[in-house]
Design an enzyme around this catalytic site. Structure first.
Site, PDB file in Angstrom:
ATOM      1  N   SER A  38      29.872  44.337  40.976  1.00 53.09           N
ATOM      2  CA  SER A  38      29.678  44.486  42.207  1.00 53.09           C
ATOM      3  C   SER A  38      30.490  45.976  43.126  1.00 53.09           C
ATOM      4  O   SER A  38      31.419  46.379  42.415  1.00 53.09           O
ATOM      5  CB  SER A  38      30.542  42.958  42.992  1.00 53.09           C
ATOM      6  OG  SER A  38      31.650  42.787  42.568  1.00 53.09           O
ATOM      7  N   ASP A  67      40.535  45.904  41.921  1.00 49.35           N
ATOM      8  CA  ASP A  67      40.497  46.451  40.192  1.00 49.35           C
ATOM      9  C   ASP A  67      38.813  47.293  39.893  1.00 49.35           C
ATOM     10  O   ASP A  67      37.871  46.608  41.286  1.00 49.35           O
ATOM     11  CB  ASP A  67      40.488  44.757  39.538  1.00 49.35           C
ATOM     12  CG  ASP A  67      41.524  44.755  38.706  1.00 49.35           C
ATOM     13  OD1 ASP A  67      42.370  44.960  39.613  1.00 49.35           O
ATOM     14  OD2 ASP A  67      41.866  44.402  37.798  1.00 49.35           O
TER      15      ASP A  67
END
Length: 284
Positions: A246, A106
């Protein structure tokens, strides 16, 4: 298109006061030198692994409007156990067609063309392939290829997968700093070559030899990959990030994948496109 524009504007507005202080003031940058050190992230990681950290789960779900019906039901023993929660398989169907290049995670996707001298630009930073995957023994020549950048936000699913069947022929962890991967930092630092990261060189069945790079961010000292070598299967889980934002970067060889021009056009307009784990983003 309007939804993507609204998402970008929302991201800009959400740049918190503390990040502006850290990245845009002299005193802030002095503090930044301390808090981007991996040891600080490690201390934070110990706390997020502890039972005490459970107290943050409910407020996190509420603040980020996370639909817990999409995830496996269980009692979480720590915040990190919650953060790396598993999604129900039917919520992330994987496009298993051989010709489909899928998203490993995602995230918010940006696409860049790699020049003939192995350079590409993200925001104000110039990146060279040799700096992203230094001293790689197995990486091919990515000149003229494509760089795909997937930026994960805190409300995204933080497990990631294999984009194709193949063999991991090289894997390396690079100790570094831990800047945030939000745009406020990308405008000032070459984050992707400064941050802690782990890369795998993968000989895939359908898309040539791909470099998949997992990049840690502020308060993430750990990138957990399940497999460092050997055969992998498309769509199976490759690993996970622990708490915070991240990034995953994919490097593709020239002419090994066809990526829609829409991704490049949106990137040029500073628009990131939201994608889901397992969804088709390109083809052979």
């Amino acid at each position: 298109m309007d939804n993507e524009v609204k998402e970008v504007m929302k991201t800009i507005k959400e740049e918190s006061g503390i990040l502006k202080f850290l990245y845009h003031t002299v005193p802030g940058r002095l503090i930044l030198k301390l808090i981007t050190a991996p040891v600080i992230s490690k201390i934070g990681g110990f706390y997020m692994d502890s039972r005490i950290s459970k107290i943050h789960i409910r407020s996190f779900i509420r603040k980020n409007k996370i639909d817990m019906c999409q995830y496996e039901k269980k009692e979480y023993k720590s915040f990190n156990e919650f953060f790396t929660r598993k999604i129900l398989p039917e919520k992330r169907p994987v496009d298993m067609r051989e010709e489909s290049l899928i998203s490993p995670c995602d995230g918010r996707l940006s696409a860049y063309r790699i020049s003939e001298n192995s350079q590409f630009y993200i925001k104000k930073s110039c990146y060279q392939i040799k700096d992203l995957i230094p001293n790689s023994d197995k990486a091919p020549d990515y000149n003229g290829g494509i760089c795909l950048v997937f930026r994960l936000c805190v409300d995204d699913y933080h497990r990631y997968g294999n984009i194709d069947d193949g063999i991991i022929v090289e894997n390396k962890y690079i100790r570094g700093k831990l800047h945030t991967v939000r745009p406020i930092a990308l405008n000032r630092y070459p984050v992707f070559v400064q941050n802690s990261r782990e890369y795998s060189i993968i000989k895939t069945k359908n898309f040539g030899t791909v470099a998949q790079i997992e990049i840690g961010a502020l308060m993430i000292g750990r990138i957990k990959n399940h497999q460092k070598s050997g055969h992998i299967i498309k769509g199976e889980e490759k690993g996970m990030f622990l708490y915070a934002g991240s990034t995953i970067v994919l490097l593709l060889e020239k002419d090994k994948a066809d990526i829609s021009e829409t991704y490049f056009e949106n990137t040029d307009a500073n628009i990131e496109i939201k994608v889901k784990y397992g969804s088709r983003i390109g083809k052979k």
